[in-house]
Scaffold this active site. Structure first.
Site, PDB file in Angstrom:
ATOM      1  N   TYR A 127       0.799  -1.229   0.000  1.00 37.38           N
ATOM      2  CA  TYR A 127       0.000   0.000   0.000  1.00 37.38           C
ATOM      3  C   TYR A 127       0.835   1.285   0.000  1.00 37.38           C
ATOM      4  CZ  TYR A 127      -3.745  -3.293   0.740  1.00 37.38           C
ATOM      5  OH  TYR A 127      -4.612  -4.332   0.574  1.00 37.38           O
TER       6      TYR A 127
ATOM      7  N   PRO B 252     -11.287  -0.244  -3.147  1.00 36.07           N
ATOM      8  CA  PRO B 252     -12.459  -0.984  -3.594  1.00 36.07           C
ATOM      9  C   PRO B 252     -13.741  -0.180  -3.380  1.00 36.07           C
ATOM     10  CG  PRO B 252     -11.181  -2.238  -1.962  1.00 36.07           C
ATOM     11  CD  PRO B 252     -10.723  -0.804  -1.904  1.00 36.07           C
TER      12      PRO B 252
ATOM     13  N   LYS C 158     -25.061 -20.183  -3.516  1.00 38.75           N
ATOM     14  CA  LYS C 158     -24.283 -21.216  -2.819  1.00 38.75           C
ATOM     15  C   LYS C 158     -25.050 -22.539  -2.765  1.00 38.75           C
ATOM     16  CE  LYS C 158     -23.438 -18.545   0.918  1.00 38.75           C
ATOM     17  NZ  LYS C 158     -22.856 -18.111   2.208  1.00 38.75           N
TER      18      LYS C 158
ATOM     19  N   SER D  74     -17.550 -26.942  -2.204  1.00 38.02           N
ATOM     20  CA  SER D  74     -17.360 -25.608  -1.641  1.00 38.02           C
ATOM     21  C   SER D  74     -17.820 -24.569  -2.664  1.00 38.02           C
ATOM     22  CB  SER D  74     -15.880 -25.404  -1.319  1.00 38.02           C
ATOM     23  OG  SER D  74     -15.504 -24.070  -1.528  1.00 38.02           O
TER      24      SER D  74
ATOM     25  N   ASP E  63     -17.179 -21.461  -2.865  1.00 36.01           N
ATOM     26  CA  ASP E  63     -16.076 -20.586  -3.271  1.00 36.01           C
ATOM     27  C   ASP E  63     -15.237 -21.267  -4.356  1.00 36.01           C
ATOM     28  OD1 ASP E  63     -14.409 -18.136  -2.814  1.00 36.01           O
ATOM     29  OD2 ASP E  63     -12.918 -19.701  -2.470  1.00 36.01           O
TER      30      ASP E  63
ATOM     31  N   SER F 212      -7.865 -13.778  -2.703  1.00 35.37           N
ATOM     32  CA  SER F 212      -7.495 -13.357  -1.344  1.00 35.37           C
ATOM     33  C   SER F 212      -7.882 -14.426  -0.336  1.00 35.37           C
ATOM     34  CB  SER F 212      -8.261 -12.095  -0.945  1.00 35.37           C
ATOM     35  OG  SER F 212      -8.057 -11.084  -1.861  1.00 35.37           O
TER      36      SER F 212
ATOM     37  N   SER G 298      -7.838 -14.903   3.938  1.00 41.23           N
ATOM     38  CA  SER G 298      -7.656 -14.135   5.156  1.00 41.23           C
ATOM     39  C   SER G 298      -6.594 -14.766   6.054  1.00 41.23           C
ATOM     40  CB  SER G 298      -8.983 -14.075   5.905  1.00 41.23           C
ATOM     41  OG  SER G 298      -8.790 -13.422   7.133  1.00 41.23           O
TER      42      SER G 298
HETATM   43  N1  COA Z   1     -20.523 -29.248   1.001  1.00 38.33           N
HETATM   44  C1  COA Z   1     -21.541 -28.505   1.456  1.00 38.33           C
HETATM   45  N2  COA Z   1     -21.361 -27.220   1.887  1.00 38.33           N
HETATM   46  C2  COA Z   1     -20.102 -26.716   1.860  1.00 38.33           C
HETATM   47  C3  COA Z   1     -19.009 -27.454   1.390  1.00 38.33           C
HETATM   48  C4  COA Z   1     -19.263 -28.809   0.950  1.00 38.33           C
HETATM   49  N3  COA Z   1     -18.274 -29.578   0.506  1.00 38.33           N
HETATM   50  N4  COA Z   1     -17.909 -26.714   1.492  1.00 38.33           N
HETATM   51  C5  COA Z   1     -18.282 -25.523   2.003  1.00 38.33           C
HETATM   52  N5  COA Z   1     -19.607 -25.518   2.235  1.00 38.33           N
HETATM   53  C6  COA Z   1     -20.408 -24.449   2.835  1.00 38.33           C
HETATM   54  C7  COA Z   1     -19.767 -23.889   4.079  1.00 38.33           C
HETATM   55  O1  COA Z   1     -20.155 -24.613   5.206  1.00 38.33           O
HETATM   56  C8  COA Z   1     -20.285 -22.463   4.091  1.00 38.33           C
HETATM   57  O2  COA Z   1     -21.610 -22.475   4.574  1.00 38.33           O
HETATM   58  P1  COA Z   1     -22.420 -21.119   5.013  1.00 38.33           P
HETATM   59  O3  COA Z   1     -22.897 -20.464   3.759  1.00 38.33           O
HETATM   60  O4  COA Z   1     -23.541 -21.660   5.819  1.00 38.33           O
HETATM   61  O5  COA Z   1     -21.443 -20.300   5.771  1.00 38.33           O
HETATM   62  C9  COA Z   1     -20.344 -22.090   2.639  1.00 38.33           C
HETATM   63  O6  COA Z   1     -20.442 -23.335   1.938  1.00 38.33           O
HETATM   64  C10 COA Z   1     -19.169 -21.287   2.142  1.00 38.33           C
HETATM   65  O7  COA Z   1     -17.982 -22.032   2.159  1.00 38.33           O
HETATM   66  P2  COA Z   1     -16.884 -21.874   1.013  1.00 38.33           P
HETATM   67  O8  COA Z   1     -17.531 -21.503  -0.252  1.00 38.33           O
HETATM   68  O9  COA Z   1     -16.062 -23.117   0.976  1.00 38.33           O
HETATM   69  O10 COA Z   1     -16.059 -20.626   1.392  1.00 38.33           O
HETATM   70  P3  COA Z   1     -15.475 -20.085   2.753  1.00 38.33           P
HETATM   71  O11 COA Z   1     -16.564 -19.429   3.511  1.00 38.33           O
HETATM   72  O12 COA Z   1     -14.685 -21.141   3.418  1.00 38.33           O
HETATM   73  O13 COA Z   1     -14.534 -18.943   2.206  1.00 38.33           O
HETATM   74  C11 COA Z   1     -12.497 -17.891   1.557  1.00 38.33           C
HETATM   75  C12 COA Z   1     -13.338 -19.171   1.497  1.00 38.33           C
HETATM   76  C13 COA Z   1     -11.207 -18.127   0.828  1.00 38.33           C
HETATM   77  C14 COA Z   1     -13.260 -16.781   0.848  1.00 38.33           C
HETATM   78  C15 COA Z   1     -12.257 -17.546   3.057  1.00 38.33           C
HETATM   79  O14 COA Z   1     -11.476 -18.538   3.657  1.00 38.33           O
HETATM   80  C16 COA Z   1     -11.519 -16.250   3.251  1.00 38.33           C
HETATM   81  O15 COA Z   1     -10.319 -16.236   3.400  1.00 38.33           O
HETATM   82  N6  COA Z   1     -12.274 -15.110   3.274  1.00 38.33           N
HETATM   83  C17 COA Z   1     -11.714 -13.809   3.393  1.00 38.33           C
HETATM   84  C18 COA Z   1     -11.353 -13.288   2.038  1.00 38.33           C
HETATM   85  C19 COA Z   1     -10.999 -11.840   2.107  1.00 38.33           C
HETATM   86  O16 COA Z   1     -10.473 -11.370   3.085  1.00 38.33           O
HETATM   87  N7  COA Z   1     -11.334 -11.120   1.021  1.00 38.33           N
HETATM   88  C20 COA Z   1     -11.201  -9.711   0.981  1.00 38.33           C
HETATM   89  C21 COA Z   1      -9.829  -9.226   0.929  1.00 38.33           C
HETATM   90  S1  COA Z   1      -9.844  -7.499   1.065  1.00 38.33           S
HETATM   91  C1  HC5 Z   2     -15.302  -4.481  -0.575  1.00 41.52           C
HETATM   92  C2  HC5 Z   2     -14.521  -5.588  -1.140  1.00 41.52           C
HETATM   93  C3  HC5 Z   2     -13.077  -5.343  -1.114  1.00 41.52           C
HETATM   94  C4  HC5 Z   2     -12.223  -6.470  -1.586  1.00 41.52           C
HETATM   95  C5  HC5 Z   2     -10.839  -6.022  -1.711  1.00 41.52           C
HETATM   96  C6  HC5 Z   2      -9.838  -7.101  -1.924  1.00 41.52           C
HETATM   97  O1  HC5 Z   2     -10.146  -8.235  -2.108  1.00 41.52           O
HETATM   98  O2  HC5 Z   2      -8.567  -6.708  -1.910  1.00 41.52           O
HETATM   99  C7  HC5 Z   2      -7.505  -7.665  -2.013  1.00 41.52           C
HETATM  100  C8  HC5 Z   2      -6.707  -7.578  -0.733  1.00 41.52           C
HETATM  101  C9  HC5 Z   2      -5.698  -8.633  -0.547  1.00 41.52           C
HETATM  102  O3  HC5 Z   2      -4.719  -8.397   0.147  1.00 41.52           O
HETATM  103  O4  HC5 Z   2      -5.851  -9.732  -1.094  1.00 41.52           O
HETATM  104  C10 HC5 Z   2      -6.640  -7.282  -3.182  1.00 41.52           C
HETATM  105  N1  HC5 Z   2      -7.213  -7.459  -4.529  1.00 41.52           N
HETATM  106  C11 HC5 Z   2      -8.192  -6.440  -4.823  1.00 41.52           C
HETATM  107  C12 HC5 Z   2      -6.087  -7.306  -5.472  1.00 41.52           C
HETATM  108  C13 HC5 Z   2      -7.807  -8.791  -4.731  1.00 41.52           C
END
Ligand code: COA
Ligand code: HC5
Length: 628
Positions: free
Chosen positions: A109, A122, A421, A430, A432, A456, A458
């Site tokens: 950043y 964003p 989903k 999953s 995602d 991304s 977390s």
């Molecule tokens: N069968 C049935 N359901 C399943 C499944 C399976 N095999 N696998 C997952 N699911 C369900 C989960 O239980 C969950 O249920 P919910 O909707 O009741 O919560 C849902 O599906 C979502 O799971 P999934 O799609 O696997 O994703 P996740 O919630 O584990 O998320 C990431 C994955 C990578 C997005 C998450 O770990 C993460 O890191 N999030 C933060 C990302 C972030 O910070 N982004 C912004 C950056 S600025």
């Molecule tokens: C309101 C949604 C904001 C999402 C922002 C985001 O995912 O930023 C990422 C942060 C990171 O460290 O992975 C970077 N990205 C935009 C390049 C995916």
């Protein structure tokens, strides 16, 4: 412990001003109980990262490049350089709260010189509101402000509920950085300031209307927040004293390339009045931009138009000057019913911002405006700016550059309504990983190849954790997309390949959120080498490393309770930025690209993504039926 990081961040002899954001955020003592229990971010084993790095390269570089890189990695591992850097990194891990967070803040950043608008900040689009006039706009804005102040109470009283991921508590530090904070430009690098932690925390917000900035005090003298009704009255006063539309769009300066803005900033604040005005914006709790109506578009294009408005404001003649892009949190409320926000990314990831939105939207639904007897409140102060010829010239340049950025940004929001989903869950997949595979399939169909892909993950399971990268492209994802495009494969084979690709993706995700991905570790080894002033290891100067970091697909899942669209710009000139919000029965997906790139096209890609999602569902359902 802090000292080591502080020394790394400041030149010797430079005293850090009180309000500068610490390398690791300051959290009130009462929250520390939870925080103290959080584990430290590990430094992954060196050999593991090297092996995973080579495996990750396999589908994205040529055989020759891979062989060359294998040689370099072997040398890095056996020649002692890797081990030495690894030891130094582990030492940093012992000495600091988080070996990565300060480096990440700086390198991702504050060192970045790209404009905040489009490139870093964003946007979030809130569901369309049904107001079409200034009363509706101000009523909505007043409720929204009251909602954020209600949310702020949880920060001030330390009553924020702790978030969880995969059953583990997350670091809550980012929440303490999003209010009363701002980025400050510098000619070489930026800084972050947080006024929430000072002796006298701010009691005002910034309101912008027709490019004019106002200080709106949102607390009474007894410390109670203004009521919705009071805020509404104050907004009305602001509206009425900013009717002129011929004002210089001073805020547009903040959209510039950071070196340019850094220089213009120093010039701007030479004037005492300007300096005070800028300080007031920086200190304010957050900003609210009351936007002028934008040209209306069809319902189908509505979300795409508003996403663009959140990312850049629409250009110099529309709302781009109605912003202060350095401000961490800016809510945007248009006279035409548009609403959302843009946020400065340095202090926080998306999820805390989205949690705030969900809270505020819920508050707004519950709250009615009650007319109560009121004591008259003082007129909100208008911030003055003296526009010297030099400042005027800087504004003109910023307007031109902003218009170029606006023309260059290609945005398409896909409101995918066929399923959410629910479908992947029904097939024990999953959601995602399912969406990620659909993006891979779409890319492969459009370009007949796969590309370096970022998702991304977390790292907030760890104290002061930010993010690592999930590498979506694997040998398994490639096999799946190739099979989908090859009629020789039976559907049952395709399903098996999809299941395998999804399982591999889940494993990568699980490794990433537990601190065992490769990208931040490699970055750490590289930055350690720079800090030690040793010659740069060859693996970091290798073509494969550059290819791996050239993310033609830059993606992120951010989910919310509210039906929002999240968006951000592409990471590279010839790439796509894809942010998706999977709800139970539909998915909001934003796609961005640059018009200056002949090869990319947001709307076309959106169409191919939609087809890919539908084809994957058909594949699963047809195969399931055939089995019955
Ligand atoms: N069968 C049935 N359901 C399943 C499944 C399976 N095999 N696998 C997952 N699911 C369900 C989960 O239980 C969950 O249920 P919910 O909707 O009741 O919560 C849902 O599906 C979502 O799971 P999934 O799609 O696997 O994703 P996740 O919630 O584990 O998320 C990431 C994955 C990578 C997005 C998450 O770990 C993460 O890191 N999030 C933060 C990302 C972030 O910070 N982004 C912004 C950056 S600025
Ligand atoms: C309101 C949604 C904001 C999402 C922002 C985001 O995912 O930023 C990422 C942060 C990171 O460290 O992975 C970077 N990205 C935009 C390049 C995916």
């Amino acid at each position: 412990m802090l000292g080591v990081l502080v020394r790394a961040a400041l030149r010797p002899g430079v005293v850090r001003p009180r309000h500068l954001v610490r390398p690791v955020p300051q959290i009130p003592a009462r929250s520390l109980v939870h925080q103290e229990g959080l584990p430290k971010l590990p430094v992954p084993p060196l050999k593991q990262t090297c092996e995973r790095y080579l495996a990750m390269l396999e589908p994205i570089v040529s055989k020759e490049e891979l062989e060359h890189t294998q040689g370099l990695v072997e040398e890095f591992l056996k020649g002692g350089v890797g081990e030495r850097l690894q030891k130094r990194l582990e030492r940093r891990g012992h000495k600091t709260e988080n070996w990565l967070s300060e480096w990440w803040l700086q390198s991702a950043y504050l060192d970045s010189r790209m404009p905040l608008a489009v490139y870093t900040s964003p946007g979030v689009v809130l569901p369309r509101m049904h107001f079409h006039d200034r009363q509706g706009q101000m009523r909505f804005a007043a409720k929204l402000i009251a909602g954020v102040l209600e949310f702020k109470k949880m920060i001030d009283n330390n009553t924020l509920p702790v978030e969880y991921l995969g059953g583990k508590p997350l670091c809550m530090a980012q929440y303490y950085q999003i209010l009363s904070s701002s980025r400050v430009p510098g000619p070489k690098k930026d800084t972050l300031v947080n006024h929430a932690i000072g002796k006298k925390p701010p009691t005002h917000i910034t309101v912008v209307h027709n490019f004019q900035f106002f200080v709106l005090d949102v607390y009474n003298s007894d410390g109670s927040p203004l009521t919705v009704d009071q805020i509404y009255m104050q907004l009305e006063k602001i509206w009425n004293s900013s009717l002129q539309t011929n004002k210089e769009p001073i805020g547009i300066l903040t959209s510039q390339h950071r070196n340019t803005w850094g220089k213009a900033y120093n010039n701007l604040i030479k004037d005492k009045t300007n300096k005070e005005s800028v300080r007031s914006i920086q200190k304010s709790i957050f900003a609210v931009c009351l936007d002028a109506p934008m040209p209306s578009v069809s319902d189908e294009l509505y979300h795409s138009r508003v996403a663009a408005q959140m990312l850049h404001g629409g250009g110099a003649r529309w709302n781009s000057g109605n912003r202060w892009f350095d401000k961490t949190l800016q809510f945007i409320v248009g006279e035409d019913g548009t609403c959302g926000l843009v946020y400065e990314h340095a202090p926080s990831e998306g999820p805390p911002i989205v949690f705030l939105i969900d809270y505020v939207v819920n508050y707004m639904q519950k709250t009615e405006m009650v007319r109560a007897p009121m004591v008259p409140l003082a007129m909100p102060q208008k911030l003055r700016f003296n526009i010297t010829p030099e400042v005027k010239r800087d504004i003109e340049k910023a307007k031109q550059n902003m218009n170029i950025m606006v023309h260059d940004l290609d945005v398409k929001v896909l409101s995918f309504s066929h399923f959410g989903k629910n479908v992947p869950k029904r097939h024990q997949m999953s959601p995602d990983a399912f969406v990620q595979m659909a993006l891979q399939l779409a890319y492969f169909r459009m370009y007949k190849t796969c590309c370096s892909t970022y998702e991304s993950a977390s790292l907030r399971m760890f104290k002061y954790g930010r993010t690592d990268t999930i590498r979506t492209v694997t040998v398994d994802s490639l096999k799946f997309v190739q099979a989908m495009e090859d009629s020789a494969h039976k559907d049952t084979e395709k399903v098996a390949l999809l299941q395998k690709a999804i399982q591999t993706h889940r494993e990568y995700t699980n490794n990433a959120i537990h601190g065992q991905a490769i990208d931040r570790h490699l970055l750490g080894l590289k930055l350690q080498s720079i800090e030690d002033l040793t010659s740069m290891p060859e693996i970091f100067m290798d073509t494969s490393y550059a290819v791996a970091l050239h993310y033609n697909l830059s993606t992120s899942q951010v989910s919310s309770k509210t039906d929002c669209v999240m968006c951000f710009g592409p990471a590279v000139p010839d790439g796509y930025g894809v942010c998706y919000n999977p709800m139970e029965e539909h998915i909001n997906i934003s796609i961005t690209a640059f018009n200056s790139c002949e090869e990319t096209h947001a709307a076309k890609f959106a169409q191919v993504v939609e087809d890919a999602l539908l084809d994957m569902r058909a594949l699963l359902e047809d195969t399931a039926k055939a089995k019955q």
